[in-house]
Design a protein around this motif. Structure first.
Motif, mmCIF file in Angstrom:
data_model
loop_
_atom_site.group_PDB
_atom_site.id
_atom_site.type_symbol
_atom_site.label_atom_id
_atom_site.label_comp_id
_atom_site.label_asym_id
_atom_site.label_seq_id
_atom_site.Cartn_x
_atom_site.Cartn_y
_atom_site.Cartn_z
ATOM 1 N N SER A 121 0.834 -1.215 0.000
ATOM 2 C CA SER A 121 0.000 0.000 0.000
ATOM 3 C C SER A 121 0.867 1.264 0.000
ATOM 4 O O SER A 121 1.731 1.431 0.864
ATOM 5 C CB SER A 121 -0.892 0.001 1.246
ATOM 6 O OG SER A 121 -1.306 1.309 1.545
ATOM 7 N N LYS A 150 -9.744 -8.279 7.137
ATOM 8 C CA LYS A 150 -9.108 -7.356 8.077
ATOM 9 C C LYS A 150 -9.188 -7.889 9.507
ATOM 10 O O LYS A 150 -10.194 -8.497 9.876
ATOM 11 C CB LYS A 150 -9.794 -5.984 7.982
ATOM 12 C CG LYS A 150 -9.580 -5.329 6.621
ATOM 13 C CD LYS A 150 -10.525 -4.179 6.384
ATOM 14 C CE LYS A 150 -10.414 -3.701 4.948
ATOM 15 N NZ LYS A 150 -11.517 -2.839 4.549
ATOM 16 N N LYS A 167 -9.418 1.158 7.164
ATOM 17 C CA LYS A 167 -8.303 1.076 6.213
ATOM 18 C C LYS A 167 -6.961 1.130 6.929
ATOM 19 O O LYS A 167 -6.866 1.628 8.056
ATOM 20 C CB LYS A 167 -8.377 2.253 5.229
ATOM 21 C CG LYS A 167 -9.560 2.144 4.271
ATOM 22 C CD LYS A 167 -9.550 3.266 3.255
ATOM 23 C CE LYS A 167 -10.709 3.073 2.289
ATOM 24 N NZ LYS A 167 -10.636 3.920 1.129
ATOM 25 N N VAL A 168 -5.943 0.653 6.229
ATOM 26 C CA VAL A 168 -4.572 0.883 6.677
ATOM 27 C C VAL A 168 -4.089 2.152 5.978
ATOM 28 O O VAL A 168 -4.617 2.489 4.900
ATOM 29 C CB VAL A 168 -3.650 -0.309 6.319
ATOM 30 C CG1 VAL A 168 -4.074 -1.537 7.069
ATOM 31 C CG2 VAL A 168 -3.566 -0.560 4.816
ATOM 32 N N GLU A 227 -5.401 7.673 9.126
ATOM 33 C CA GLU A 227 -5.243 8.541 7.958
ATOM 34 C C GLU A 227 -3.777 8.971 7.817
ATOM 35 O O GLU A 227 -3.220 9.675 8.670
ATOM 36 C CB GLU A 227 -6.153 9.782 8.029
ATOM 37 C CG GLU A 227 -7.616 9.463 7.775
ATOM 38 C CD GLU A 227 -7.852 8.977 6.338
ATOM 39 O OE1 GLU A 227 -7.492 9.686 5.395
ATOM 40 O OE2 GLU A 227 -8.351 7.859 6.183
ATOM 41 N N SER A 228 -3.196 8.598 6.676
ATOM 42 C CA SER A 228 -1.750 8.764 6.532
ATOM 43 C C SER A 228 -1.261 10.210 6.683
ATOM 44 O O SER A 228 -0.210 10.447 7.272
ATOM 45 C CB SER A 228 -1.274 8.170 5.199
ATOM 46 O OG SER A 228 -1.893 8.802 4.120
ATOM 47 N N SER A 274 -7.026 1.858 -4.668
ATOM 48 C CA SER A 274 -6.244 3.065 -4.452
ATOM 49 C C SER A 274 -4.766 2.728 -4.392
ATOM 50 O O SER A 274 -4.022 3.317 -3.649
ATOM 51 C CB SER A 274 -6.704 3.757 -3.178
ATOM 52 O OG SER A 274 -6.693 2.834 -2.127
ATOM 53 N N SER A 297 -10.922 -3.665 -1.319
ATOM 54 C CA SER A 297 -12.188 -3.191 -1.855
ATOM 55 C C SER A 297 -12.231 -1.682 -1.903
ATOM 56 O O SER A 297 -11.395 -1.001 -1.350
ATOM 57 C CB SER A 297 -13.305 -3.669 -0.933
ATOM 58 O OG SER A 297 -13.097 -3.143 0.335
HETATM 59 N N1 LIG Z 1 -7.020 8.231 3.046
HETATM 60 C C1 LIG Z 1 -6.408 7.035 3.521
HETATM 61 C C2 LIG Z 1 -6.377 6.002 2.415
HETATM 62 C C3 LIG Z 1 -5.877 4.658 2.904
HETATM 63 C C4 LIG Z 1 -6.227 3.523 1.932
HETATM 64 O O1 LIG Z 1 -6.882 3.734 0.889
HETATM 65 N N2 LIG Z 1 -5.795 2.308 2.302
HETATM 66 C C5 LIG Z 1 -6.117 1.150 1.502
HETATM 67 C C6 LIG Z 1 -4.856 0.365 1.190
HETATM 68 S S1 LIG Z 1 -3.952 1.155 -0.120
HETATM 69 C C7 LIG Z 1 -7.006 0.216 2.345
HETATM 70 O O2 LIG Z 1 -6.808 0.047 3.511
HETATM 71 N N3 LIG Z 1 -7.979 -0.389 1.693
HETATM 72 C C8 LIG Z 1 -8.879 -1.292 2.329
HETATM 73 C C9 LIG Z 1 -10.292 -1.122 1.864
HETATM 74 O O3 LIG Z 1 -10.560 -0.222 1.037
HETATM 75 O O4 LIG Z 1 -11.136 -1.877 2.315
HETATM 76 C C10 LIG Z 1 -5.016 7.354 4.082
HETATM 77 O O5 LIG Z 1 -4.408 8.337 3.611
HETATM 78 O O6 LIG Z 1 -4.559 6.685 5.006
#
Ligand SMILES: N[C@@H](CCC(=O)N[C@@H](CS)C(=O)NCC(=O)O)C(=O)O
Length: 234
Positions: A12, A39, A52-53, A65-66, A228, A233
């Motif tokens: 990611s 997860k 999300k991670v 949130e990163s 992303s 998902s």
């Molecule tokens: N806005 C979030 C985006 C994080 C994100 O999109 N993480 C993805 C991995 S690249 C995720 O955890 N996806 C799991 C999902 O959508 O269920 C950030 O900046 O941390």
């Protein structure tokens, strides 16, 4: 000693932002590699809003949130190299460009990779226009923030690595050295720095993941997919 855990995913770009920041600061941490299709209860507990991670857990307290996490790291481990400048105006500019990357650039750039036909053409044009703003940000500097890697470089990692890999895979010519020479130089500089070489996922691994995703999308009738950048998902 402080307990630092990172719930992330190795492929990611968002999760990688945090690894790069922690490594730059010299912070020791435990990495929990999440399966984003399954997860863990802890990830869902720590990030019930977005699920999300990445999630950084510092002495039991979660930060999600990163972009928020990067600022937290910079403020908490002040002794390492700074990710943001000290000057309030310069800090505001860093936040502006970080937001620009996530909210303006990422969606069309990803769409350009994963869509087809008219939708793809529009996304390519939009991406090109947005990249021009970034190209204009370099004036004799190695990185976005100066001579050292800073928050904007870290946030832009999906451009320097993930996008370039997928662009090659699907045969796009959006971000090339001919069209964007300064961004090209920045990418070389950034990817050749030790911290990035040691912490980015291997190119062949990412290529294989996106190749499989691309084939699945093609079999399903064209674009779509994508997520992303290494996510599950949407
Ligand atoms: N806005 C979030 C985006 C994080 C994100 O999109 N993480 C993805 C991995 S690249 C995720 O955890 N996806 C799991 C999902 O959508 O269920 C950030 O900046 O941390």
């Amino acid at each position: 000693m402080a307990e630092v855990k990172l719930f992330g995913a190795r492929v990611s770009p968002f999760s990688c932002r945090i690894e790069v920041a922690l490594k730059l600061k010299g912070v020791e941490y435990e990495f929990i590699d999440e399966d984003l299709h399954k997860k863990s209860p802890l990830l869902l507990k720590y990030n019930p809003v977005h699920k999300k991670v990445p999630v950084l857990v510092h002495n039991g307290k979660p930060i999600c949130e990163s972009l928020v996490i990067l600022e937290y790291i910079d403020e908490t481990w002040e002794e390492g190299p700074s990710l943001l400048p000290k000057d309030p105006y310069e800090r505001a500019m860093v936040r502006f460009w970080a937001k620009f990357l996530d909210e303006k650039c990422l969606p069309p750039m990803w769409k350009a990779c994963w869509s087809i036909g008219e939708e793809q053409e529009k996304a390519k044009e939009e991406s090109t226009e947005l990249l021009k703003f970034l190209e204009g940000k370099f004036s004799g500097k190695k990185f976005f923030g100066g001579d050292n890697i800073g928050m904007v470089d870290i946030v832009a990692n999906f451009i320097s690595y993930w996008f370039i890999i997928v662009q090659e895979l699907v045969g796009l010519q959006v971000l090339t050295k001919e069209k964007f020479p300064k961004l090209g130089e920045w990418i070389d500089e950034y990817l050749n720095s030790d911290i990035i070489k040691e912490n980015f996922p291997p190119r062949d691994k990412l290529t294989a993941i996106f190749q499989a995703r691309f084939e699945a999308a093609a079999a399903a009738g064209g674009g779509g997919g994508g997520g992303s950048g290494g996510g599950a998902s949407k």
